[in-house]
Design a protein around this motif. Sequence first.
Motif, PDB file in Angstrom:
ATOM      1  N   LEU A  94       1.060  -0.963   0.143  1.00 27.24           N
ATOM      2  CA  LEU A  94       0.216  -0.391  -0.118  1.00 27.24           C
ATOM      3  C   LEU A  94       0.861   1.497   0.036  1.00 27.24           C
ATOM      4  N   PHE A  95       1.588   1.201   0.698  1.00 30.76           N
ATOM      5  CA  PHE A  95       3.007   2.625   0.971  1.00 30.76           C
ATOM      6  C   PHE A  95       3.840   2.762  -0.514  1.00 30.76           C
ATOM      7  N   ASP A 130      15.104   3.643  -2.231  1.00 31.99           N
ATOM      8  CA  ASP A 130      14.851   4.055  -3.544  1.00 31.99           C
ATOM      9  C   ASP A 130      13.726   3.809  -4.006  1.00 31.99           C
ATOM     10  N   VAL A 131      12.635   4.068  -3.595  1.00 33.84           N
ATOM     11  CA  VAL A 131      11.418   4.499  -4.003  1.00 33.84           C
ATOM     12  C   VAL A 131      10.435   5.171  -2.256  1.00 33.84           C
ATOM     13  N   ALA A 132       9.588   6.215  -3.066  1.00 34.55           N
ATOM     14  CA  ALA A 132       8.734   7.389  -2.358  1.00 34.55           C
ATOM     15  C   ALA A 132       7.789   6.232  -2.264  1.00 34.55           C
ATOM     16  N   THR A 133       7.474   6.223  -0.606  1.00 37.54           N
ATOM     17  CA  THR A 133       6.406   5.816   0.296  1.00 37.54           C
ATOM     18  C   THR A 133       5.253   6.374   0.356  1.00 37.54           C
ATOM     19  N   LEU A 134       4.161   6.142   0.548  1.00 42.18           N
ATOM     20  CA  LEU A 134       2.968   6.899   0.535  1.00 42.18           C
ATOM     21  C   LEU A 134       2.814   8.811   1.416  1.00 42.18           C
ATOM     22  N   PRO A 135       3.446   8.317   2.594  1.00 38.08           N
ATOM     23  CA  PRO A 135       3.253   9.893   3.690  1.00 38.08           C
ATOM     24  C   PRO A 135       4.971  11.230   2.818  1.00 38.08           C
ATOM     25  N   GLU A 136       5.382  10.199   1.446  1.00 42.07           N
ATOM     26  CA  GLU A 136       6.585  11.333   1.805  1.00 42.07           C
ATOM     27  C   GLU A 136       5.885  11.585   0.538  1.00 42.07           C
ATOM     28  N   VAL A 137       4.781  10.827  -0.744  1.00 41.36           N
ATOM     29  CA  VAL A 137       4.489  10.899  -1.782  1.00 41.36           C
ATOM     30  C   VAL A 137       3.686  12.710  -1.447  1.00 41.36           C
ATOM     31  N   MET A 138       3.093  12.525   0.104  1.00 36.42           N
ATOM     32  CA  MET A 138       1.906  13.490  -0.030  1.00 36.42           C
ATOM     33  C   MET A 138       2.403  14.539   0.489  1.00 36.42           C
ATOM     34  N   ARG A 139       3.333  13.893   0.900  1.00 37.03           N
ATOM     35  CA  ARG A 139       4.604  15.595   1.668  1.00 37.03           C
ATOM     36  C   ARG A 139       4.980  16.339   0.583  1.00 37.03           C
ATOM     37  N   ASP A 156       8.375   2.795  12.963  1.00 38.75           N
ATOM     38  CA  ASP A 156       9.926   3.021  12.820  1.00 38.75           C
ATOM     39  C   ASP A 156      10.709   2.420  12.540  1.00 38.75           C
ATOM     40  N   LEU A 157      10.904   1.236  13.276  1.00 43.99           N
ATOM     41  CA  LEU A 157      12.032  -0.098  12.729  1.00 43.99           C
ATOM     42  C   LEU A 157      11.682  -0.752  11.378  1.00 43.99           C
ATOM     43  N   MET A 158      10.641  -0.832  10.802  1.00 49.47           N
ATOM     44  CA  MET A 158      10.482  -1.223   9.458  1.00 49.47           C
ATOM     45  C   MET A 158      10.438  -0.053   8.768  1.00 49.47           C
ATOM     46  N   GLY A 159      10.762   0.931   8.536  1.00 49.53           N
ATOM     47  CA  GLY A 159      10.697   2.377   7.799  1.00 49.53           C
ATOM     48  C   GLY A 159       8.891   2.888   7.328  1.00 49.53           C
ATOM     49  N   PHE A 160       8.283   2.471   8.154  1.00 50.54           N
ATOM     50  CA  PHE A 160       6.759   2.949   7.916  1.00 50.54           C
ATOM     51  C   PHE A 160       6.979   4.337   8.343  1.00 50.54           C
ATOM     52  N   ALA A 161       7.070   4.501   9.522  1.00 47.29           N
ATOM     53  CA  ALA A 161       7.786   6.235   9.912  1.00 47.29           C
ATOM     54  C   ALA A 161       7.845   7.329   8.535  1.00 47.29           C
ATOM     55  N   ARG A 162       8.282   7.009   7.701  1.00 46.55           N
ATOM     56  CA  ARG A 162       9.295   7.640   6.984  1.00 46.55           C
ATOM     57  C   ARG A 162       8.444   8.649   6.340  1.00 46.55           C
ATOM     58  N   GLY A 163       8.421   9.960   6.065  1.00 42.08           N
ATOM     59  CA  GLY A 163       7.412  10.797   5.701  1.00 42.08           C
ATOM     60  C   GLY A 163       6.366  11.292   6.102  1.00 42.08           C
ATOM     61  N   ASP A 326       5.349   2.156 -10.059  1.00 45.29           N
ATOM     62  CA  ASP A 326       4.269   1.782  -9.890  1.00 45.29           C
ATOM     63  C   ASP A 326       3.683   1.187 -10.228  1.00 45.29           C
ATOM     64  N   GLU A 327       3.467   0.010  -9.619  1.00 41.72           N
ATOM     65  CA  GLU A 327       2.532  -1.560 -10.252  1.00 41.72           C
ATOM     66  C   GLU A 327       1.278  -1.264 -10.323  1.00 41.72           C
ATOM     67  N   GLY A 328       0.488  -0.697  -9.298  1.00 44.73           N
ATOM     68  CA  GLY A 328      -0.778   0.261  -9.336  1.00 44.73           C
ATOM     69  C   GLY A 328      -0.796   0.711  -9.835  1.00 44.73           C
ATOM     70  N   VAL A 329      -2.454   0.809 -10.559  1.00 42.77           N
ATOM     71  CA  VAL A 329      -3.031   2.102 -11.247  1.00 42.77           C
ATOM     72  C   VAL A 329      -3.087   3.092 -10.808  1.00 42.77           C
ATOM     73  N   SER A 330      -4.227   4.076 -11.003  1.00 46.02           N
ATOM     74  CA  SER A 330      -4.665   5.512 -10.572  1.00 46.02           C
ATOM     75  C   SER A 330      -6.189   5.018 -10.532  1.00 46.02           C
ATOM     76  N   LEU A 331      -7.086   4.691  -9.809  1.00 50.78           N
ATOM     77  CA  LEU A 331      -8.174   4.835  -9.851  1.00 50.78           C
ATOM     78  C   LEU A 331      -9.496   5.834 -10.020  1.00 50.78           C
ATOM     79  N   LEU A 332      -8.515   6.638 -10.391  1.00 49.41           N
ATOM     80  CA  LEU A 332      -9.461   8.080 -11.067  1.00 49.41           C
ATOM     81  C   LEU A 332     -10.487   8.052 -11.584  1.00 49.41           C
ATOM     82  N   PRO A 333     -10.306   7.031 -13.419  1.00 49.72           N
ATOM     83  CA  PRO A 333     -11.302   7.081 -14.166  1.00 49.72           C
ATOM     84  C   PRO A 333     -12.546   6.163 -13.260  1.00 49.72           C
ATOM     85  N   LEU A 334     -12.282   4.888 -12.527  1.00 52.92           N
ATOM     86  CA  LEU A 334     -13.097   4.555 -12.438  1.00 52.92           C
ATOM     87  C   LEU A 334     -13.671   5.106 -10.885  1.00 52.92           C
TER      88      LEU A 334
END
Length: 443
Positions: A94-95, A130-139, A156-163, A326-334
């Motif tokens: 998800l991130f 070397d990949v931007a996470t969800l909070p980093e993208v939003m920031r 934080d240990l597994m990197g989820f606090a980043r961003g 990104d392997e996913g796609v934007s759901l905006l059209p749907l």
Amino acid sequence: MPGRSVPSPRRAPSLATVIALVATASAAVAAWVRPPRRPDIVVVVIDTLRADHLPVYGYAKDTAPFLSALAAESVVFSTAQSTSAWTAPATASLFTSLYPFQHNVVTGFMVTQKIQGQGQAIELDRLPEDVATLPEVMRAAGYSTFGLTANINIGDLMGFARGFDRFRNYTQDEPAEVLAKRAKLWRPRMEAATPYFLYLHFMDPHAPYREWAPWYERPPDPARRREVAYDSEIAYLDSILADLYSAMRWERDTILIVTADHGEEFGDHDGGGHGKTLYAEMLNVPLIVRHPQRFPGPRRVTEPVALIDILPTLRELAGLPPEPRDEGVSLLPLLAGAPPDPGRRSLFAHLLRRDEGGRLLHSARRGQWKYIEGTSGDRMLFDLSRDARESTNLVDRSATVAARLQSGLREFVRSSRKLSGKPVTTVPDAQTIEHLRALGYVQ
């Protein structure tokens, strides 16, 4: 001339008047050209919530009246899929909008603790740098970022606090009301920092299941006690969400996304809990998106989507360009009403059990078909249009379909970009070990 009045000379406006007029005009121009305020964005992840235990997804028991009311003015994705059967890999997807075998967060506290043994140093997978996470993208998009999580893995240990500008991980099994209280305390700060992005990861209804009154009623069949308690946890959380929704005023200009990291089994395939299979009860999660002004509801989208699609969607909503990685796609059209195309792409899932000799499971879903294979030699194929519960294995009867899905799955795993974060080592204290044991992470 006598008797004739002489007009007074026109008085020039004072400097203060000129400044006031200029300021007023400038403000009017600024208001005219100022872009509209962007909506706040809230992502709610409900740990271990299988979709089919919600009335929105056909459950007969009214476990979630608030989520049902929310769905009545939202876009509901009928078929949303996780990427794994436990928290760390799924939430990392998800991130990052990557599959577990790409971001390489394939285990969490559960498996590592079993491998290393109680009280010893354990090595945890960590999100790659070397990949931007969800909070980093939003920031990067100009959002103030806030995170509250109740799962020990999502810290934080597994990197989820980043961003995150502000982040709190409750490493004990705190009920939803604790996170809700903290979110309310943060509200003034968030509203002063608009637009804001808030990530909430609730631990309910993860085991051990509390028997929440007044929603729990002891069943006549003792074998169903765990499942009934699970349902009471959903109902309890639903009541907390209803109160939080009102207190945080999310009914106003807020994009609200509600989903889950994975599901839970209650004997569906002769098992229980999670982290062991890739069947429907593990991978099928809810996905509800509410913003009536932009995405009028109620509306259902039947095209299969996945957790990897949330980041590309928020990236586009925040006004950022697409990320080719990104392997996913934007759901905006749907979300905007585009017609579904159920067979346009394959969706994958991954489960690695390092504590079981490296047992590996992969699944591929495309259109009406789902294929599962494992290193133990198991191969399964299900026609989801006729067998939503995945009870009849058609791998021999539909060998051509199975071969096609197998080939696509193996080629994607072989050729896809792989990343790896620097692992982190930690030594759990006695309290943490007891908490892990209560969660079923130490057996």
